[in-house]
Scaffold this motif. Structure first.
Motif, PDB file in Angstrom:
ATOM      1  N   ILE A   1       0.905  -1.034   0.432  1.00 37.32           N
ATOM      2  CA  ILE A   1      -0.054  -0.544  -0.054  1.00 37.32           C
ATOM      3  C   ILE A   1       0.570   1.226   0.113  1.00 37.32           C
ATOM      4  O   ILE A   1       2.121   1.709   0.595  1.00 37.32           O
ATOM      5  CB  ILE A   1      -0.726  -0.294   1.114  1.00 37.32           C
ATOM      6  CG1 ILE A   1      -1.528  -1.345   1.362  1.00 37.32           C
ATOM      7  CG2 ILE A   1      -1.662   1.866   1.657  1.00 37.32           C
ATOM      8  CD1 ILE A   1      -2.922  -1.400   2.611  1.00 37.32           C
ATOM      9  N   ALA A   2       0.774   2.227  -0.768  1.00 42.54           N
ATOM     10  CA  ALA A   2       1.481   3.156  -0.876  1.00 42.54           C
ATOM     11  C   ALA A   2       1.272   4.101  -0.249  1.00 42.54           C
ATOM     12  O   ALA A   2       0.186   4.400  -0.112  1.00 42.54           O
ATOM     13  CB  ALA A   2       1.174   4.244  -2.118  1.00 42.54           C
ATOM     14  N   MET A   3       1.998   4.988   0.251  1.00 45.42           N
ATOM     15  CA  MET A   3       1.934   6.018   1.196  1.00 45.42           C
ATOM     16  C   MET A   3       1.110   7.396   0.086  1.00 45.42           C
ATOM     17  O   MET A   3       2.127   7.668  -0.423  1.00 45.42           O
ATOM     18  CB  MET A   3       2.958   6.614   2.421  1.00 45.42           C
ATOM     19  CG  MET A   3       2.572   8.152   3.085  1.00 45.42           C
ATOM     20  SD  MET A   3       4.029   7.508   3.927  1.00 45.42           S
ATOM     21  CE  MET A   3       3.742   9.690   4.539  1.00 45.42           C
ATOM     22  N   THR A   4       0.532   8.081   0.940  1.00 44.14           N
ATOM     23  CA  THR A   4       0.127   9.141   0.138  1.00 44.14           C
ATOM     24  C   THR A   4       0.854  10.516  -0.166  1.00 44.14           C
ATOM     25  O   THR A   4       1.631  10.857   1.534  1.00 44.14           O
ATOM     26  CB  THR A   4      -1.773   9.364   0.759  1.00 44.14           C
ATOM     27  OG1 THR A   4      -2.456   8.573   0.515  1.00 44.14           O
ATOM     28  CG2 THR A   4      -1.954  11.100  -0.902  1.00 44.14           C
ATOM     29  N   PRO A   5       1.367  11.127  -0.849  1.00 40.71           N
ATOM     30  CA  PRO A   5       1.969  12.146  -1.163  1.00 40.71           C
ATOM     31  C   PRO A   5       1.317  13.633  -0.303  1.00 40.71           C
ATOM     32  O   PRO A   5       0.052  13.495  -0.557  1.00 40.71           O
ATOM     33  CB  PRO A   5       2.084  12.500  -1.913  1.00 40.71           C
ATOM     34  CG  PRO A   5       1.364  12.244  -3.501  1.00 40.71           C
ATOM     35  CD  PRO A   5       0.847  10.737  -2.740  1.00 40.71           C
TER      36      PRO A   5
END
Length: 171
Positions: free
Chosen positions: A146-150
């Protein structure tokens, strides 16, 4: 013969009354439908009035929503900060931002717990720099798929304060 008798004494015409009753029944049956249609029309998207279309906002990615963040309203990323490691400045910035949507102090949600991050990375200048860049640019792969939101609207100094605070939470 009875009908003739009723009309002879100026009683109302019974067919007229039946017509009015039928009209009233139709109006009562159609009224909820008309109200439903009117309420649906008031929620439609209209560029002139500033309405929003919920289906369009669902299709919008988290990155697109975040890049439009008004930092002046949240009072993050607008002023330079200068606290020490573990200062309340970082804690306040995290509380005002959307960090708690994915992270909690000691529980993994979507992203890792803040204490788990502190356990993995020692509180060094290099790690503070690396984590502050990760907060601003986002990322994927260090803690799963799961990617971290910028958070491009954050200033580098505020991101560093946040990283310092998180790293100070080591158990």
């Amino acid at each position: 013969m009875d009908f003739y008798f009723v009309n002879k004494f100026n009683f109302p015409n019974m067919s007229f009354i039946r017509t009015q009753v039928i009209f009233a029944k139709k109006a009562i049956l159609l009224l909820p439908f008309i109200a439903l249609v009117a309420s649906c029309k008031s929620n439609s998207s209209d560029k002139k009035t500033g309405g929003t279309d919920s289906s369009a906002s669902v299709k919008q990615t988290a990155k697109a929503r975040n890049s439009e963040a008004d930092t002046s309203a949240m009072k993050i990323g607008t002023e330079p900060t200068g606290g020490g490691a573990g200062s309340n400045i970082g804690k306040d910035l995290i509380a005002k931002a959307d960090c708690n949507t994915c992270h909690k102090l000691d529980t993994k949600l979507i992203g890792p717990a803040f204490q788990d991050i502190a356990a993995k990375y020692p509180a060094s200048e290099a790690n503070i720099e690396m984590l502050s860049k990760k907060i601003i640019t986002g990322g994927k792969g260090n803690w799963g798929d799961i990617a971290m939101t910028p958070h491009p609207s954050l200033s580098e100094s505020d991101a560093k304060e946040m990283a310092k605070y998180v790293l100070s939470l080591k158990k």
